[in-house]
Design an enzyme around this catalytic site. Structure first.
Site, mmCIF file in Angstrom:
data_model
loop_
_atom_site.group_PDB
_atom_site.id
_atom_site.type_symbol
_atom_site.label_atom_id
_atom_site.label_comp_id
_atom_site.label_asym_id
_atom_site.label_seq_id
_atom_site.Cartn_x
_atom_site.Cartn_y
_atom_site.Cartn_z
ATOM 1 N N TRP A 222 -3.386 -18.670 3.662
ATOM 2 C CA TRP A 222 -3.211 -18.166 2.478
ATOM 3 C C TRP A 222 -2.338 -17.560 2.150
ATOM 4 O O TRP A 222 -2.681 -16.499 1.084
ATOM 5 C CB TRP A 222 -4.425 -16.910 2.999
ATOM 6 C CG TRP A 222 -3.077 -16.259 4.591
ATOM 7 C CD1 TRP A 222 -3.292 -16.521 5.873
ATOM 8 C CD2 TRP A 222 -1.644 -15.656 4.417
ATOM 9 N NE1 TRP A 222 -2.958 -16.170 7.264
ATOM 10 C CE2 TRP A 222 -1.458 -15.749 5.962
ATOM 11 C CE3 TRP A 222 -0.843 -15.220 3.754
ATOM 12 C CZ2 TRP A 222 -0.653 -14.950 6.265
ATOM 13 C CZ3 TRP A 222 -0.041 -14.082 3.894
ATOM 14 C CH2 TRP A 222 -0.173 -14.301 5.003
ATOM 15 N N CYS B 159 6.513 -20.043 4.366
ATOM 16 C CA CYS B 159 7.175 -20.938 5.740
ATOM 17 C C CYS B 159 8.521 -20.877 5.639
ATOM 18 O O CYS B 159 9.369 -21.967 6.494
ATOM 19 C CB CYS B 159 6.230 -21.992 5.820
ATOM 20 S SG CYS B 159 6.104 -23.383 4.052
ATOM 21 N N GLU C 163 2.178 -30.044 7.382
ATOM 22 C CA GLU C 163 3.751 -28.911 6.988
ATOM 23 C C GLU C 163 3.030 -27.539 8.242
ATOM 24 O O GLU C 163 2.564 -26.255 7.582
ATOM 25 C CB GLU C 163 2.812 -28.450 5.697
ATOM 26 C CG GLU C 163 3.425 -29.744 5.068
ATOM 27 C CD GLU C 163 4.772 -30.153 4.412
ATOM 28 O OE1 GLU C 163 5.671 -29.549 5.186
ATOM 29 O OE2 GLU C 163 5.107 -31.195 4.013
ATOM 30 N N GLU D 178 9.703 -16.700 14.470
ATOM 31 C CA GLU D 178 9.097 -16.390 12.390
ATOM 32 C C GLU D 178 8.130 -15.248 12.752
ATOM 33 O O GLU D 178 7.490 -14.613 12.955
ATOM 34 C CB GLU D 178 7.661 -17.425 12.360
ATOM 35 C CG GLU D 178 7.381 -17.738 10.922
ATOM 36 C CD GLU D 178 6.681 -19.206 10.839
ATOM 37 O OE1 GLU D 178 5.273 -18.867 11.408
ATOM 38 O OE2 GLU D 178 6.718 -19.440 9.709
#
Ligand code: NAP
Length: 459
Positions: free
Chosen positions: A133, A266, A232, A363
């Site tokens: 998203w 990312c 990815e 993350e």
């Protein structure tokens, strides 16, 4: 199982649309159509495929504002960023329209008399994609454009949070003249689509952008039919500011890398390692710039920080923030969250950060910038590399030898030296270690959508 996907605006928590879910049967019929269409589509010349891609890009340009507004309303990012995302997505379509004409083979000198060896490149077949998203149109374009340029047919499952912009994007491909079996979407939960895609023996390649956990599962499931995969996946990018850095450049690069899409990329700088000699200046200047970032609904003028995508995303960042403060981090600016109207967290700078804090280990996917100081560059490098991720890393130094050294020793696929936004259609993008397999963009992003055949001819 719900038959509809409800799309929510994360800035208001209001419903902004519904899309019908495809059933298993619907998805299988679309795969059959893609498989059938492949037989004719692969016969088009590279010039015909390029022409269709250029026409698609022109349609996207004409509908840019409408697509960008959908991106902002369903994903939350500021409209200026959404417009930038549409341009970025389109740059991949135009780039691969050109590259379609350069899918070269080669001849290989033979070791035998009267023998000629010819290597040729061919499309693979049906390509399935699953996308996230955070860049709902760009992550899809990076896959669709090379897949179609190489003569494959393509089916994408967009993220359930952001299907509207992806659907519009693909409708424009049909308006541009692509046959409806060449580029399709399915709407379903990731789990359902993932199972159908990985089991299908008609899907020859699976390309995924999303979290490492889901990527691992898809790789494992795709092994049953030995599919070609591109992955990815997640990141945990370090950003090093060395003592010889231009601090203004470092601050500008940090803002570009850390706060784009409210820290939900990312490649976002997740951990800031700053040499002790420049710590005070960098922290002050960064804090001053972060204070200027206006937070709000991405449709409003001047907003630079939109909401987080949903409650889970919000809770994860607030948890990291509370954990860091409880372990001694100092809030230089920001630090407050509010999820009453939308999922908003103030852009935050933390100093006095230590390795045991969650924000240095996981993350973040939010507007949280934790600063840790170092005295020895190799210690900073060891910390930067001390992660299972290897997607992006940034470093700021005006010393050429230091920059080259960092290029060599940092174990990451995308390196920004004095540069907080290094991605573009003409450069290879992708991660080392658990950040992925394969590359998108450039010539490296086209090859995985082709198969190599060799013909050994005895004359
Ligand atoms: P996610 O939860 O992995 O979701 C990504 C996509 O996978 C969505 O379409 C989702 O569908 C689908 N999915 C979820 N569970 C699945 C399953 N069991 N099987 C198959 N598909 C499944 O990731 P996200 O939260 O959307 O995105 C954030 C992550 O993406 C971060 O880790 C970020 O670093 C990574 N990312 C990487 C890159 C890169 O280029 N390396 C770029 C952007 C983002 P539903 O929406 O229906 O659940």
């Amino acid at each position: 199982m719900s038959e509809e996907i409800i799309v929510i605006n994360p800035a208001t928590r209001e419903e902004i649309g519904k899309v019908q879910k495809d059933s298993q049967d619907d998805i299988e019929k679309k795969i059959d159509l893609a498989d059938e269409t492949f037989k004719s589509f692969k016969k088009l010349t590279a010039y015909e495929r390029a022409d269709l891609l250029f026409k698609w890009a022109d349609k996207i340009d004409k509908n840019k504002e409408e697509i960008a507004e959908l991106v902002t309303k369903e994903g939350g990012k500021p409209l200026t960023e959404a417009l930038g995302e549409v341009d970025y997505a389109n740059s991949y379509i135009r780039y691969y329209a050109e590259e379609a004409k350069r899918i070269y083979g080669r001849t290989v000198p033979s070791s035998k008399e009267n023998n000629r060896i010819v290597v040729t490149r061919h499309p693979i077949g049906v390509v399935a994609a699953i996308t996230p998203w955070n860049f709902p149109v760009a992550m899809m374009a990076r896959k669709a454009a090379p897949a179609v340029a190489a003569g494959n047919t393509f089916i994408v499952k967009p993220a359930s949070a952001t299907p509207l912009s992806a659907m519009k994007f693909i409708d424009l491909a049909l308006e541009a003249g692509f046959d409806k079996g060449v580029i399709q979407y399915v709407n379903a939960s990731g789990k359902d689509a993932g199972e159908i895609f990985t089991k299908s023996d008609k899907i020859m390649k699976l390309t995924f952008t999303g979290s490492t956990a889901v990527g691992k599962k898809l790789m494992s499931d795709a092994s049953v039919t030995v599919k070609n995969v591109t992955m990815e996946l997640g990141g945990h990018a370090p950003l090093i500011v060395h003592k010889d850095a231009d601090i203004d450049k470092a601050v500008e690069g940090t803002i570009a890398s850390k706060f784009r899409n409210s820290g939900q990329t990312c490649v976002c700088a997740n951990r800031l390692y700053v040499h002790e000699d420049v710590l005070e200046e960098y922290t002050e200047k960064l804090t001053a710039k972060v204070k200027e970032l206006k937070m709000g609904n991405g449709m409003e003028d001047g907003v630079k920080i939109g909401p987080l995508i949903d409650e889970d995303g919000y809770d994860k960042v607030m948890n990291q923030l509370e954990d860091a403060i409880s372990k001694g981090a100092k809030v230089e600016t920001g630090g407050q969250g509010n999820k009453e109207a939308g999922y908003f967290i103030e852009p935050t700078v933390l100093s006095n950060v230590s390795d045991d804090m969650l924000c240095m280990k996981e993350e973040t996917f939010g507007p949280l910038a934790p600063i840790q100081s170092y005295s020895n560059l190799d210690e900073a490098v060891a910390k930067a590399n001390g992660t299972e991720f290897g997607l992006a890393a940034y470093y700021f130094t005006e010393n050429y030898a230091t920059g080259v050294y960092l290029t060599d020793v940092l174990d990451f696929g995308v390196l920004g030296w004095n540069n907080g936004a290094p991605s573009a259609a003409n450069i290879p993008f992708g991660g080392l270690k658990e950040s992925g397999v394969g590359r998108e963009g450039a010539i490296e992003g086209l090859e995985p959508y082709t198969e190599t055949k060799v013909t050994s001819i005895n004359l």
